[in-house]
Scaffold this active site. Structure first.
Site, PDB file in Angstrom:
ATOM      1  CG  HIS A  56      -2.058   0.922   1.098  1.00  0.00           C
ATOM      2  ND1 HIS A  56      -1.966   2.267   1.367  1.00  0.00           N
ATOM      3  CD2 HIS A  56      -3.321   0.696   0.692  1.00  0.00           C
ATOM      4  CE1 HIS A  56      -3.139   2.821   1.140  1.00  0.00           C
ATOM      5  NE2 HIS A  56      -3.983   1.900   0.719  1.00  0.00           N
TER       6      HIS A  56
ATOM      7  CG  ASP B  79      -8.518  -4.536  -2.615  1.00  0.00           C
ATOM      8  OD1 ASP B  79      -9.738  -4.407  -2.494  1.00  0.00           O
ATOM      9  OD2 ASP B  79      -7.764  -3.630  -2.972  1.00  0.00           O
TER      10      ASP B  79
END
Ligand code: ACO
Length: 430
Positions: A306, A363
């Site tokens: 991320h 996710d």
């Protein structure tokens, strides 16, 4: 600590104000830098660029903290509902019972789409990607609004927000029904937001079904966990488009397109495809991870890493817990969950992932819950979009309410050919 930074360039010092946020985040303001020195800043991919001052969401990526309007994500996921969280994100405060009741009534009032819009679905080929349909249909929804709401008018903005949040869910479910050739199912007044979505997705005219309470709660929680995430790619897109004074529908439709990409919201689909391919090939987890680390393979461990989190994504932690609960309650043994757990275990011990601070993101496990809920793969990112709507709306409103708002317009460093003379086609050779 000084509230100014000094930049020295070509023998001259330039004083730059330091802006301090409520969580002590510090930013060097370069608004006047070009005017004073001729310099611009360059930050490809905006990795270290603050694009705005915002009051909505706080993330501390190093410590794995996420808060909406000051409230920790863990508390909201446990105690709140998506609709209450949406209200909080858009209007800044948790609603009173009366405010929540009014918001719910508005959602119920606006749950239907215009009958004429049903025909719009006919124009898409059966295999049209639902994200394309969603984006197009959000713009279409705007066409059915006689007057587009001004964000300054709070009493009307709440209606605009409720209308969009409510209708997007109806559009999403209708897009799915059309894609499988089933009749579109109308929403029901007696069901809450998420239960109504499940009803429109999975019921049929000849089959009354009551959504499973655990699945409904898990999905509601997924919506909460996706509801905002400060200046990510799609939210920045919404702000960018909104900054030109484009209306809410046009701005949000653009956000849907940005979310679609596999490096952003589309990663939830990419994760399941990756897990499926590991299962189908029978490749061992260590071999797969070794392949990911090989730069020549140009592969990524989808659902990992991320831009902001350099620690475990708090949303991934919550979704992983919920995943265990939903699957065990439903008595589902999903082999993809087993593969995901093994992948996480191997990756988190591997120096490649440790050094780069790569952890599971939101996710990594969300798709496994959606599969358990019966949501088809190509609808995963649509569900992400439904969840992200409050964040997009709040950010659009923030742009419009900013008294110092200007159109978003970054600069660049030009690196193409310098001036040259036009060559007539007859003289170009070849
Ligand atoms: N698998 C393997 N290596 C990775 C991964 C990954 N998932 N993510 C980053 N890296 C590596 C990069 O190759 C790079 O290595 P290097 O320094 O040796 O070149 C290093 O980690 C830094 O990566 P960047 O690409 O600079 O990180 P960036 O912040 O630009 O990208 C992103 C963040 C896009 C999320 C990235 O981690 C990624 O592609 N992850 C997989 C896709 C994904 O899960 N996206 C969903 C994100 S969450 C969301 O949008 C909802």
């Amino acid at each position: 600590m000084s509230d100014r930074a000094t930049l020295s360039y070509a023998g001259q010092d330039y004083e730059l104000p330091v802006i301090v946020g409520t969580e002590d985040e510090r930013a060097v303001s370069i608004e006047k830098l070009r005017a004073d020195s001729g310099l611009i800043t360059l930050d490809d991919g905006y990795a270290n660029t603050g694009s705005c001052i915002s009051n909505i969401t706080f993330i501390d990526g190093e410590r794995g903290i996420l808060r909406y309007r000051g409230y920790p994500i863990e508390e909201l996921a446990e105690h709140s509902t998506f609709i209450e969280t949406a209200y909080l994100i858009i209007f800044g405060e948790l609603p009173t019972e009366k405010q929540l009741g009014e918001f719910r009534n508005l959602l119920a009032e606006h749950m239907f789409i215009h009958e004429a819009m049903r025909h719009h679905f006919e124009g898409f080929p059966p295999n049209a990607p639902p994200m394309a349909i969603l984006s197009a249909m959000i713009n279409t929804l705007g066409c059915f609004e006689p007057v587009l709401t001004q964000p300054e008018q709070d009493n009307r903005f709440i209606e605009a927000a409720a209308r969009l949040i409510s209708k997007v869910r109806t559009v999403a479910a209708a897009a799915y029904k059309k894609s499988i050739g089933d009749p579109i199912i109308y929403p029901r007044f007696d069901l809450g937001y998420t239960a109504n979505f499940l009803h429109m997705m999975f019921c049929k005219p000849n089959k009354v079904c009551r959504p499973d309470a655990a699945v409904e709660r898990a999905l509601d929680q997924i919506f909460i966990l996706h509801a905002d995430h400060e200046q990510n790619c799609s939210t920045s897109t919404v702000r960018m488009v909104g900054s030109s004074q484009a209306n809410l529908y046009a701005s949000v439709a653009a956000g849907v397109c940005a979310l679609w990409g596999p490096l952003h919201g589309g990663a939830n689909v990419a994760v399941i495809n990756m897990l499926e391919s590991i299962r189908a090939s029978g490749e061992s987890i260590p071999d797969f991870v070794a392949r990911i680390k090989d730069k020549k393979a140009h592969a990524r461990l989808m659902g990992f890493g991320h831009r902001v989190y350099k620690n475990y994504d708090p949303r991934a932690r919550l979704i992983k817990q919920s995943c265990d609960q939903v699957l065990s309650r439903q008595g589902i043994q999903d082999p993809l969950l087993e593969i995901a757990l093994q992948l996480e275990e191997v990756a988190l011990k591997d120096p490649y992932f440790i050094e780069r601070k790569l952890y599971p993101n939101v996710d990594f496990y969300s798709g496994i819950i959606m599969r358990a809920a019966g949501v088809p793969l190509d609808m995963f990112t649509v569900l992400f979009a439904i969840g992200r709507l409050p964040g997009w709306i709040a950010n659009w409103r923030e742009v419009h309410l900013n008294p110092n708002a200007r159109i978003y317009r970054p600069r660049q460093v030009y690196n193409g050919p310098t001036q040259r003379q036009y060559v007539p086609i007859a003289e170009r050779g070849g």
